[in-house]
Design a protein around this motif. Structure first.
Motif, PDB file in Angstrom:
ATOM      1  N   THR A 179     -11.477  -0.939   6.057  1.00  0.00           N
ATOM      2  CA  THR A 179     -10.913   0.137   5.158  1.00  0.00           C
ATOM      3  C   THR A 179     -10.534  -0.135   3.542  1.00  0.00           C
ATOM      4  O   THR A 179     -10.464   1.198   2.712  1.00  0.00           O
ATOM      5  CB  THR A 179      -9.750   1.051   5.777  1.00  0.00           C
ATOM      6  OG1 THR A 179      -8.889  -0.172   5.516  1.00  0.00           O
ATOM      7  CG2 THR A 179      -9.741   2.255   7.404  1.00  0.00           C
ATOM      8  N   ASP A 180     -10.738  -0.895   2.998  1.00  0.00           N
ATOM      9  CA  ASP A 180     -10.396  -1.798   1.634  1.00  0.00           C
ATOM     10  C   ASP A 180     -12.065  -1.344   1.182  1.00  0.00           C
ATOM     11  O   ASP A 180     -12.100  -0.734   0.182  1.00  0.00           O
ATOM     12  CB  ASP A 180     -10.155  -3.137   1.122  1.00  0.00           C
ATOM     13  CG  ASP A 180      -8.399  -2.854   0.909  1.00  0.00           C
ATOM     14  OD1 ASP A 180      -8.204  -1.553   1.123  1.00  0.00           O
ATOM     15  OD2 ASP A 180      -7.743  -3.597   0.346  1.00  0.00           O
ATOM     16  N   LEU A 181     -12.728  -1.709   1.971  1.00  0.00           N
ATOM     17  CA  LEU A 181     -14.231  -1.531   1.381  1.00  0.00           C
ATOM     18  C   LEU A 181     -14.464   0.064   1.371  1.00  0.00           C
ATOM     19  O   LEU A 181     -14.774   1.008   0.846  1.00  0.00           O
ATOM     20  CB  LEU A 181     -15.100  -2.491   2.602  1.00  0.00           C
ATOM     21  CG  LEU A 181     -16.842  -2.204   2.072  1.00  0.00           C
ATOM     22  CD1 LEU A 181     -17.638  -2.453   0.618  1.00  0.00           C
ATOM     23  CD2 LEU A 181     -17.454  -3.009   3.448  1.00  0.00           C
ATOM     24  N   GLY A 194      -9.579  -3.252  10.937  1.00  0.00           N
ATOM     25  CA  GLY A 194      -9.314  -2.503   9.880  1.00  0.00           C
ATOM     26  C   GLY A 194      -9.417  -2.195   9.314  1.00  0.00           C
ATOM     27  O   GLY A 194      -8.951  -1.648   8.327  1.00  0.00           O
ATOM     28  N   ASP A 195      -8.025  -3.491   9.020  1.00  0.00           N
ATOM     29  CA  ASP A 195      -7.715  -3.416   7.331  1.00  0.00           C
ATOM     30  C   ASP A 195      -8.536  -3.810   6.652  1.00  0.00           C
ATOM     31  O   ASP A 195      -8.971  -3.490   5.447  1.00  0.00           O
ATOM     32  CB  ASP A 195      -6.323  -4.948   7.400  1.00  0.00           C
ATOM     33  CG  ASP A 195      -5.996  -4.842   6.025  1.00  0.00           C
ATOM     34  OD1 ASP A 195      -5.724  -4.208   5.582  1.00  0.00           O
ATOM     35  OD2 ASP A 195      -5.819  -6.133   5.833  1.00  0.00           O
ATOM     36  N   ILE A 196      -9.407  -5.074   7.106  1.00  0.00           N
ATOM     37  CA  ILE A 196     -10.894  -5.463   5.417  1.00  0.00           C
ATOM     38  C   ILE A 196     -12.040  -4.477   5.482  1.00  0.00           C
ATOM     39  O   ILE A 196     -12.253  -4.033   4.108  1.00  0.00           O
ATOM     40  CB  ILE A 196     -11.330  -6.695   5.956  1.00  0.00           C
ATOM     41  CG1 ILE A 196     -10.409  -7.676   6.192  1.00  0.00           C
ATOM     42  CG2 ILE A 196     -12.468  -6.917   5.688  1.00  0.00           C
ATOM     43  CD1 ILE A 196     -10.674  -8.790   7.232  1.00  0.00           C
ATOM     44  N   LEU A 251      -5.144   5.740  11.169  1.00  0.00           N
ATOM     45  CA  LEU A 251      -5.973   6.580  10.752  1.00  0.00           C
ATOM     46  C   LEU A 251      -6.356   6.579   9.755  1.00  0.00           C
ATOM     47  O   LEU A 251      -6.132   6.724   8.295  1.00  0.00           O
ATOM     48  CB  LEU A 251      -5.318   8.403  11.112  1.00  0.00           C
ATOM     49  CG  LEU A 251      -5.571   8.974  12.603  1.00  0.00           C
ATOM     50  CD1 LEU A 251      -5.732   9.974  11.755  1.00  0.00           C
ATOM     51  CD2 LEU A 251      -7.643   8.987  13.194  1.00  0.00           C
ATOM     52  N   ARG A 252      -7.729   6.251   8.763  1.00  0.00           N
ATOM     53  CA  ARG A 252      -7.977   5.925   8.124  1.00  0.00           C
ATOM     54  C   ARG A 252      -8.912   6.210   7.986  1.00  0.00           C
ATOM     55  O   ARG A 252     -10.991   5.997   8.219  1.00  0.00           O
ATOM     56  CB  ARG A 252      -8.228   4.436   7.748  1.00  0.00           C
ATOM     57  CG  ARG A 252      -6.487   3.672   7.687  1.00  0.00           C
ATOM     58  CD  ARG A 252      -7.399   2.365   7.253  1.00  0.00           C
ATOM     59  NE  ARG A 252      -5.486   2.275   7.348  1.00  0.00           N
ATOM     60  CZ  ARG A 252      -4.800   1.327   6.161  1.00  0.00           C
ATOM     61  NH1 ARG A 252      -6.285  -0.027   5.546  1.00  0.00           N
ATOM     62  NH2 ARG A 252      -3.872   0.681   6.172  1.00  0.00           N
ATOM     63  N   PRO A 253      -9.299   8.082   7.314  1.00  0.00           N
ATOM     64  CA  PRO A 253     -10.728   8.541   6.531  1.00  0.00           C
ATOM     65  C   PRO A 253     -11.502   8.437   5.049  1.00  0.00           C
ATOM     66  O   PRO A 253      -9.791   7.874   4.705  1.00  0.00           O
ATOM     67  CB  PRO A 253     -10.327   9.834   6.712  1.00  0.00           C
ATOM     68  CG  PRO A 253      -8.618   9.849   6.123  1.00  0.00           C
ATOM     69  CD  PRO A 253      -8.405   8.361   6.974  1.00  0.00           C
TER      70      PRO A 253
HETATM   71 MN    MN Z   1      -5.062  -3.364   3.627  1.00  0.00          MN
END
Ligand code: MN
Ligand code: NAD
Ligand code: IPM
Length: 349
Positions: free
Chosen positions: A247-249, A243-245, A103-105
């Motif tokens: 969520t840094d943005l 999702g990794d990429i 989960l990444r709000p």
């Molecule tokens: Mn990451």
């Protein structure tokens, strides 16, 4: 009164600095709410690895299985080959505890914090639900003829029906509780097997959630829309790598890596909470690390443990500190990591 056993893995670099603030705040929260937290520290990370050659032992894993949650700082150290600690600790824990939801709000608190022009808090409020145990991350593949001009390196992207179904179902349920829109972010125009499965599951599960509007976006367009029209997103479900990429943005459009939170959730098991950022060796040991993400990860942990009102108190204090500029240099403030922690404890009520 509820009491929780929390396993703490401070890790490397700025990990211990930011986790210390989270623990401080949880202790204060405990005084106010009566919730009890008992912390047990696990010294996993670069030092432990360099001294003993061990990443996470089977005994440590069985110990961790008895905790209510894991609170982690970050791993990664310039003295250790990239990937060793990341795979051997972080990913191993995510996989071993089958924390299949990440989960990444992504939420903008104040327009001062976003690098996007003419963008207000109501424009950036989305939740990325990242698949967390499969895809390109599962370590399947290998080398042929390594080190020769004929070398072949294969990295396989594994998608199981069960893995895809459970994360998409979780995202639909979340979307039902939020603004009722779920976007599938994939690359189905190229990954004609892997993301065909995602598309089929997304469409068929949608029938069980008639109140949720279904949307679809290709991942390259997603990066564009996150910058140009972030307001179109509510809940976004996607595979591990994308999702990794994204969520840094996402972290940057809400104000930077110092703010972004990550919950590795196993709804039936032990979940692990951490900042999205890494060990930031460039600023480690200088008291410059922003502890906000670690503090918000602690708040998410309290929420997932079943205490949303207590979690809100912590989140509110963290947000107030940011708004009052009681923060670190990355956010334009002049406090050290532990001064930010102290300030947040002082206004927690
Ligand atoms: Mn990451
Ligand atoms: P990073 O997130 O550690 O740092 C990126 C940039 O953001 C750096 O300039 C850093 O100073 C800044 N930054 C990060 N967190 C900050 C904070 N709390 N306050 C202020 N500034 C902050 O990413 P990286 O440099 O690509 O990776 C460093 C190491 O961390 C690598 O070994 C990487 O593999 C590892 N890593 C670990 C995790 C994790 O444990 N969850 C996540 C990402 C990267
Ligand atoms: C993250 C990190 C990890 C990931 C790395 C360190 C393995 O970048 O939590 O976003 O790719 O998931």
């Amino acid at each position: 009164m509820s009491a929780y056993n929390i396993a703490v893995i401070p890790g490397d670099g700025i990990g211990p600095e930011v986790v210390a603030q989270g623990i401080k705040a949880l202790k204060k929260l405990s005084e106010i709410t009566g919730l009890e937290f008992k912390f047990s520290e696990f010294p996993l990370g670069a030092d432990h690895y360099l001294e003993t050659g061990e990443l996470v032992s089977p005994e440590t894993k069985s110990d961790l299985a008895n905790f209510d949650a894991i609170y982690l700082g970050a791993v990664g150290d310039p003295r250790v080959k990239p990937g060793v600690l990341e795979h051997g600790i972080l990913l191993d824990l995510r996989f071993s505890f089958d924390q299949y939801i990440n989960l990444r709000p992504i939420k903008l608190l104040d327009e001062r914090f976003t690098p996007l022009k003419d963008t207000a808090p109501e424009d950036i409020d989305l939740l990325v639900v990242r698949e967390n145990t499969e895809g390109l991350y599962c370590g399947s593949g290998g080398f042929l003829k390594k080190g020769t001009p004929q070398e072949v390196a294969v990295q396989e992207m594994i998608n199981t029906y069960q893995g895809v179904e459970r994360v998409i179902r979780y995202a639909y349920r979340y979307a039902e509780q939020r603004r009722g829109k779920l976007t599938l972010c994939d690359k189905s125009n190229v990954l004609e097997y892997a993301h065909d499965l995602w598309q089929r599951v997304f469409t068929s599960l949608g029938e069980e959630f008639p109140g949720v509007e279904q949307d679809h976006i290709l991942v390259d367009a997603m990066t564009m829309k996150l910058v140009r029209n972030p307001e179109i997103f509510d809940v976004v479900v996607t595979c591990n790598m994308f999702g990794d990429i994204i969520t840094d943005l996402g972290a940057e459009i809400q104000g930077g890596m110092g703010l972004a939170v990550s919950g590795n959730i196993n709804p039936e098991g032990v979940s692990m909470f951490e900042p999205v950022h890494g060990s930031a060796p460039d600023i480690a040991g200088e008291g410059r690390a922003n502890p906000t993400a670690a503090l918000l990860a602690a708040a998410m942990m309290v929420e997932v443990l079943g205490h949303p009102a207590a979690a809100d108190k912590l989140e509110l204090a963290v947000n107030r500190a940011l708004q009052l500029n009681q923060t670190t240099a990355d956010m334009g403030g002049s406090l050290t990591t532990s001064q930010v922690g102290d300030y947040i404890c002082s206004i927690l009520e």
